[in-house]
Motif scaffolding. Structure first.
Motif, PDB file in Angstrom:
ATOM      1  N   ALA A  28     -55.502  12.729  11.426  1.00  0.00           N
ATOM      2  CA  ALA A  28     -55.143  11.700  10.623  1.00  0.00           C
ATOM      3  C   ALA A  28     -54.516  12.080   9.275  1.00  0.00           C
ATOM      4  O   ALA A  28     -54.769  13.112   8.609  1.00  0.00           O
ATOM      5  N   GLY A  29     -53.406  11.688   9.035  1.00  0.00           N
ATOM      6  CA  GLY A  29     -52.601  11.805   7.869  1.00  0.00           C
ATOM      7  C   GLY A  29     -51.948  13.220   7.750  1.00  0.00           C
ATOM      8  O   GLY A  29     -51.246  13.367   6.723  1.00  0.00           O
ATOM      9  N   SER A  30     -51.667  13.721   8.902  1.00  0.00           N
ATOM     10  CA  SER A  30     -51.173  14.994   9.030  1.00  0.00           C
ATOM     11  C   SER A  30     -49.641  14.785   9.640  1.00  0.00           C
ATOM     12  O   SER A  30     -49.474  13.625  10.370  1.00  0.00           O
ATOM     13  N   PHE A  31     -48.827  15.662   9.444  1.00  0.00           N
ATOM     14  CA  PHE A  31     -47.247  15.657  10.203  1.00  0.00           C
ATOM     15  C   PHE A  31     -47.206  16.958  10.896  1.00  0.00           C
ATOM     16  O   PHE A  31     -47.422  18.115  10.589  1.00  0.00           O
ATOM     17  N   HIS A  32     -47.004  16.475  12.217  1.00  0.00           N
ATOM     18  CA  HIS A  32     -47.070  17.809  13.536  1.00  0.00           C
ATOM     19  C   HIS A  32     -45.609  17.862  14.127  1.00  0.00           C
ATOM     20  O   HIS A  32     -45.309  16.668  14.674  1.00  0.00           O
ATOM     21  N   PRO A  72     -47.870   0.447  27.100  1.00  0.00           N
ATOM     22  CA  PRO A  72     -47.351   0.569  25.788  1.00  0.00           C
ATOM     23  C   PRO A  72     -47.907  -0.406  24.824  1.00  0.00           C
ATOM     24  O   PRO A  72     -48.122  -0.105  23.695  1.00  0.00           O
ATOM     25  N   TYR A  73     -47.957  -1.735  25.108  1.00  0.00           N
ATOM     26  CA  TYR A  73     -48.183  -2.693  24.353  1.00  0.00           C
ATOM     27  C   TYR A  73     -49.423  -2.732  23.853  1.00  0.00           C
ATOM     28  O   TYR A  73     -49.956  -2.866  22.565  1.00  0.00           O
ATOM     29  N   GLN A  74     -50.276  -2.092  24.449  1.00  0.00           N
ATOM     30  CA  GLN A  74     -51.835  -2.016  24.091  1.00  0.00           C
ATOM     31  C   GLN A  74     -51.935  -0.864  23.116  1.00  0.00           C
ATOM     32  O   GLN A  74     -52.793  -0.924  22.301  1.00  0.00           O
ATOM     33  N   ARG A  75     -51.260   0.355  23.374  1.00  0.00           N
ATOM     34  CA  ARG A  75     -51.339   1.487  22.520  1.00  0.00           C
ATOM     35  C   ARG A  75     -50.747   1.015  21.259  1.00  0.00           C
ATOM     36  O   ARG A  75     -51.203   1.567  20.091  1.00  0.00           O
ATOM     37  N   ALA A  76     -49.728   0.108  21.052  1.00  0.00           N
ATOM     38  CA  ALA A  76     -49.061  -0.172  19.803  1.00  0.00           C
ATOM     39  C   ALA A  76     -50.227  -1.199  19.040  1.00  0.00           C
ATOM     40  O   ALA A  76     -50.376  -1.151  17.969  1.00  0.00           O
ATOM     41  N   ARG A  77     -50.874  -2.127  19.744  1.00  0.00           N
ATOM     42  CA  ARG A  77     -52.164  -2.681  19.305  1.00  0.00           C
ATOM     43  C   ARG A  77     -52.849  -1.856  18.558  1.00  0.00           C
ATOM     44  O   ARG A  77     -53.855  -2.230  17.738  1.00  0.00           O
ATOM     45  N   ARG A  78     -53.145  -0.834  19.246  1.00  0.00           N
ATOM     46  CA  ARG A  78     -54.414   0.190  18.683  1.00  0.00           C
ATOM     47  C   ARG A  78     -53.731   0.911  17.416  1.00  0.00           C
ATOM     48  O   ARG A  78     -54.519   1.784  16.637  1.00  0.00           O
ATOM     49  N   PRO A 161     -45.399  -2.549  11.138  1.00  0.00           N
ATOM     50  CA  PRO A 161     -46.896  -2.901  11.817  1.00  0.00           C
ATOM     51  C   PRO A 161     -47.848  -2.201  11.385  1.00  0.00           C
ATOM     52  O   PRO A 161     -48.956  -2.213  11.545  1.00  0.00           O
ATOM     53  N   ARG A 162     -47.588  -1.160  10.560  1.00  0.00           N
ATOM     54  CA  ARG A 162     -48.593  -0.227   9.670  1.00  0.00           C
ATOM     55  C   ARG A 162     -49.472   0.678  10.878  1.00  0.00           C
ATOM     56  O   ARG A 162     -50.630   0.499  10.613  1.00  0.00           O
ATOM     57  N   PRO A 163     -48.781   1.312  11.667  1.00  0.00           N
ATOM     58  CA  PRO A 163     -49.392   2.154  12.515  1.00  0.00           C
ATOM     59  C   PRO A 163     -50.178   3.173  12.080  1.00  0.00           C
ATOM     60  O   PRO A 163     -50.089   3.663  10.869  1.00  0.00           O
ATOM     61  N   ARG A 192     -49.786   8.963   3.527  1.00  0.00           N
ATOM     62  CA  ARG A 192     -51.043   8.442   2.888  1.00  0.00           C
ATOM     63  C   ARG A 192     -51.773   7.321   3.990  1.00  0.00           C
ATOM     64  O   ARG A 192     -53.049   7.186   3.757  1.00  0.00           O
ATOM     65  N   HIS A 193     -51.094   6.811   4.699  1.00  0.00           N
ATOM     66  CA  HIS A 193     -51.736   6.005   5.796  1.00  0.00           C
ATOM     67  C   HIS A 193     -51.401   6.174   7.455  1.00  0.00           C
ATOM     68  O   HIS A 193     -51.796   5.376   8.224  1.00  0.00           O
ATOM     69  N   CYS A 194     -50.391   7.084   7.609  1.00  0.00           N
ATOM     70  CA  CYS A 194     -50.059   7.160   8.732  1.00  0.00           C
ATOM     71  C   CYS A 194     -49.748   8.609   9.247  1.00  0.00           C
ATOM     72  O   CYS A 194     -49.007   9.285   8.472  1.00  0.00           O
ATOM     73  N   ALA A 195     -50.188   9.126  10.432  1.00  0.00           N
ATOM     74  CA  ALA A 195     -49.881  10.496  10.749  1.00  0.00           C
ATOM     75  C   ALA A 195     -48.485  10.519  11.540  1.00  0.00           C
ATOM     76  O   ALA A 195     -47.914   9.179  12.021  1.00  0.00           O
ATOM     77  N   LEU A 196     -47.847  11.711  11.672  1.00  0.00           N
ATOM     78  CA  LEU A 196     -46.415  11.680  12.406  1.00  0.00           C
ATOM     79  C   LEU A 196     -46.604  12.890  13.210  1.00  0.00           C
ATOM     80  O   LEU A 196     -46.871  14.070  13.174  1.00  0.00           O
TER      81      LEU A 196
END
Length: 244
Positions: A28-32, A72-78, A161-163, A192-196
């Protein structure tokens, strides 16, 4: 536990093995970053994580849950979001409305039917455009933006959507050196709020923004580590010296 865990993933197309026992962990919070020559399996792996296709074998866990065969839509909701390599903004709509639609995609039918979301989401739309230097273009058609600006708009839409995890496939393709530099600056605050997880051929760009790199070659993981560790790996040097 890692935010994303890919374990023993393979993907075959008839006799072709595009992925061959790939393991990957993203905190979480890392860039890979995913690097490797053309045809090494980078985009195939990204699509398997996003659900654009399912692995032939192996497991993919995201935020503690098994998403291996989840649509995919369920992954997006997660909390998983993806921007493909080819820009797909809605060119006949305004820049503002592109981001608004990305936010409305998370709304319930009742709110959309009553048309109450536009005013309520205005602040979020403008904040997203401000973050990606597009606030001054809010009323322009998305098709009037430069290539680099369209890429920034699509990233803004993917982040709206703040993933928890954003997947980017070659986001700087076709950009000028200055646009690539700015893209790195625009992406930096999201950790700060999203891994990449990012696929990128521009090694200077990816080294400047990523914490860790995974090198793929012919569908296999050749190495994973810090930027310094991967740069110092003789196998990686051989691939990039002779075949990239």
């Amino acid at each position: 536990m890692a935010l994303l865990q890919v374990s023993g993933v393979t993907k075959t197309y008839g006799p072709l093995k595009a992925l061959d026992g790939v393991d990957l962990e993203v905190e979480a919070g890392s860039f890979h970053g995913l690097i490797g020559p053309n045809g090494s399996g980078k985009s195939t792996l990204l699509k398997a994580i996003a659900g654009a296709h399912f692995p032939t074998t192996g497991r993919i866990l995201f935020d503690g849950g098994d998403i291996t065969t989840m649509p995919p839509y369920q992954r997006a909701r997660r909390g998983l979001s993806l921007k493909f390599q080819i820009t797909s903004v809605l060119t006949e709509l305004s820049v503002y409305d592109n981001v608004l639609l990305a936010l409305q995609a998370t709304e319930g039918y009742g709110a959309l039917f009553r048309s109450r979301s536009r005013a309520r989401l205005d602040g979020e739309v403008m904040a997203a455009l401000e973050r990606f230097r597009l606030a001054g273009r809010a009323d322009d058609l998305a098709g009037e933006l430069s290539h680099g600006e369209q890429q920034w708009l699509e990233i803004a839409m993917a982040l709206a959507p703040r993933p928890k995890l954003l997947l980017l496939d070659e986001p700087t393709g076709g950009m000028s050196p200055e646009e690539r530099r700015v893209t790195g600056e625009l992406l930096a605050p999201i950790r700060r709020h999203c891994a990449l997880v990012i696929v990128e051929h521009d090694l200077d760009f990816i080294k400047n923004i990523c914490d860790r790199l995974t090198m793929l070659d012919q569908g296999r993981v050749l190495g994973t580590g810090s930027v310094a560790e991967i740069e110092g790996d003789a196998r990686v040097q051989e691939i990039y010296t002779r075949r990239v």
